[in-house]
Motif scaffolding. Structure first.
Motif, mmCIF file in Angstrom:
data_model
loop_
_atom_site.group_PDB
_atom_site.id
_atom_site.type_symbol
_atom_site.label_atom_id
_atom_site.label_comp_id
_atom_site.label_asym_id
_atom_site.label_seq_id
_atom_site.Cartn_x
_atom_site.Cartn_y
_atom_site.Cartn_z
ATOM 1 N N ALA A 27 -38.653 -35.281 76.019
ATOM 2 C CA ALA A 27 -39.784 -35.007 75.119
ATOM 3 C C ALA A 27 -40.952 -35.955 75.324
ATOM 4 N N LYS A 28 -40.695 -37.199 75.708
ATOM 5 C CA LYS A 28 -41.795 -38.151 75.875
ATOM 6 C C LYS A 28 -42.696 -37.780 77.045
ATOM 7 N N TRP A 29 -42.252 -36.870 77.918
ATOM 8 C CA TRP A 29 -43.066 -36.427 79.049
ATOM 9 C C TRP A 29 -43.600 -35.009 78.869
ATOM 10 N N PHE A 30 -43.610 -34.539 77.631
ATOM 11 C CA PHE A 30 -44.142 -33.213 77.296
ATOM 12 C C PHE A 30 -45.140 -33.342 76.165
ATOM 13 N N THR A 31 -46.173 -32.526 76.191
ATOM 14 C CA THR A 31 -47.074 -32.365 75.058
ATOM 15 C C THR A 31 -46.660 -31.062 74.396
ATOM 16 N N GLY A 32 -46.152 -31.136 73.165
ATOM 17 C CA GLY A 32 -45.612 -29.965 72.483
ATOM 18 C C GLY A 32 -44.097 -29.950 72.587
ATOM 19 N N THR A 33 -43.513 -28.876 72.083
ATOM 20 C CA THR A 33 -42.058 -28.761 72.028
ATOM 21 C C THR A 33 -41.552 -27.839 73.131
ATOM 22 N N SER A 34 -40.488 -28.292 73.784
ATOM 23 C CA SER A 34 -39.840 -27.475 74.799
ATOM 24 C C SER A 34 -38.347 -27.451 74.520
ATOM 25 N N TYR A 35 -37.664 -26.515 75.165
ATOM 26 C CA TYR A 35 -36.218 -26.330 75.010
ATOM 27 C C TYR A 35 -35.609 -26.290 76.405
ATOM 28 N N LEU A 36 -34.376 -26.776 76.505
ATOM 29 C CA LEU A 36 -33.733 -26.885 77.799
ATOM 30 C C LEU A 36 -32.314 -26.335 77.722
ATOM 31 N N ALA A 37 -31.981 -25.460 78.658
ATOM 32 C CA ALA A 37 -30.628 -24.913 78.765
ATOM 33 C C ALA A 37 -30.177 -25.048 80.215
ATOM 34 N N GLY A 38 -29.168 -25.878 80.438
ATOM 35 C CA GLY A 38 -28.615 -26.006 81.780
ATOM 36 C C GLY A 38 -27.957 -24.710 82.205
ATOM 37 N N LEU A 39 -28.071 -24.387 83.464
ATOM 38 C CA LEU A 39 -27.491 -23.158 84.009
ATOM 39 C C LEU A 39 -26.510 -23.523 85.107
ATOM 40 N N GLY A 40 -25.273 -23.146 84.945
ATOM 41 C CA GLY A 40 -24.271 -23.394 85.973
ATOM 42 C C GLY A 40 -23.862 -24.851 86.046
ATOM 43 N N ASP A 41 -23.418 -25.258 87.199
ATOM 44 C CA ASP A 41 -22.932 -26.602 87.453
ATOM 45 C C ASP A 41 -24.057 -27.617 87.260
ATOM 46 N N PRO A 42 -23.893 -28.610 86.384
ATOM 47 C CA PRO A 42 -24.946 -29.604 86.161
ATOM 48 C C PRO A 42 -25.375 -30.333 87.436
ATOM 49 N N GLN A 43 -24.487 -30.423 88.430
ATOM 50 C CA GLN A 43 -24.833 -31.078 89.697
ATOM 51 C C GLN A 43 -25.917 -30.327 90.461
#
Length: 142
Positions: A27-43
């Motif tokens: 969040a500290k590197w965004f202006t505004g609100t964002s959402y994050l969803a990992g897809l598949g293997d985190p690697q």
């Protein structure tokens, strides 16, 4: 907002990819609100990133490995330093080479989603440089 909210149906966002959780870790590197969803293997470094209207990330550089953005819903922007901004729509794909300073985010009046794929490379990292100023952002919306 949680992943169970109905943002996907009422705001024209993808019903095929999860919204995820509020993106508090970055969040500290965004202006505004964002959402994050990992897809598949985190690697693999693959995520669905959702931006609320007007949200954008800071200017940043992917060192050694690049990034690919696959736009899946809404309307957004991508800009490389020294070049005009590109308007983004579902189906657009942006290939970002390593060492290119850039930013991406939503249009001021639209939610925006893209799949972000990190291009693997030994020692790859992201450097967050500075915010996209309100003046810089406003200039792409004209």
């Amino acid at each position: 907002m949680s992943k169970d909210d109905t943002i996907t149906s009422k705001d024209g966002l993808s019903k095929d990819f999860p919204l995820g959780e509020e993106n508090v870790n970055y969040a500290k590197w965004f202006t505004g609100t964002s959402y994050l969803a990992g897809l598949g293997d985190p690697q693999l470094g693959t995520s669905n990133v959702t931006f609320e209207p007007g949200c954008r990330n800071w200017w940043h550089i992917h060192h050694k490995g690049g990034q690919v953005l696959i736009c899946i819903a809404g309307r957004g922007w991508y800009q490389e330093e020294g070049k005009p901004a590109q308007e983004l729509h579902p189906g657009d794909v942006v290939s970002i080479p390593p060492e290119v300073k850039h930013w991406h985010g939503a249009a001021k009046d639209s939610w925006f989603q893209h799949i972000a794929l990190s291009v693997p490379a030994e020692g790859a990292s992201a450097e967050w440089v500075e915010p996209v100023t309100d003046e810089q952002y406003a200039s792409v919306e004209k």
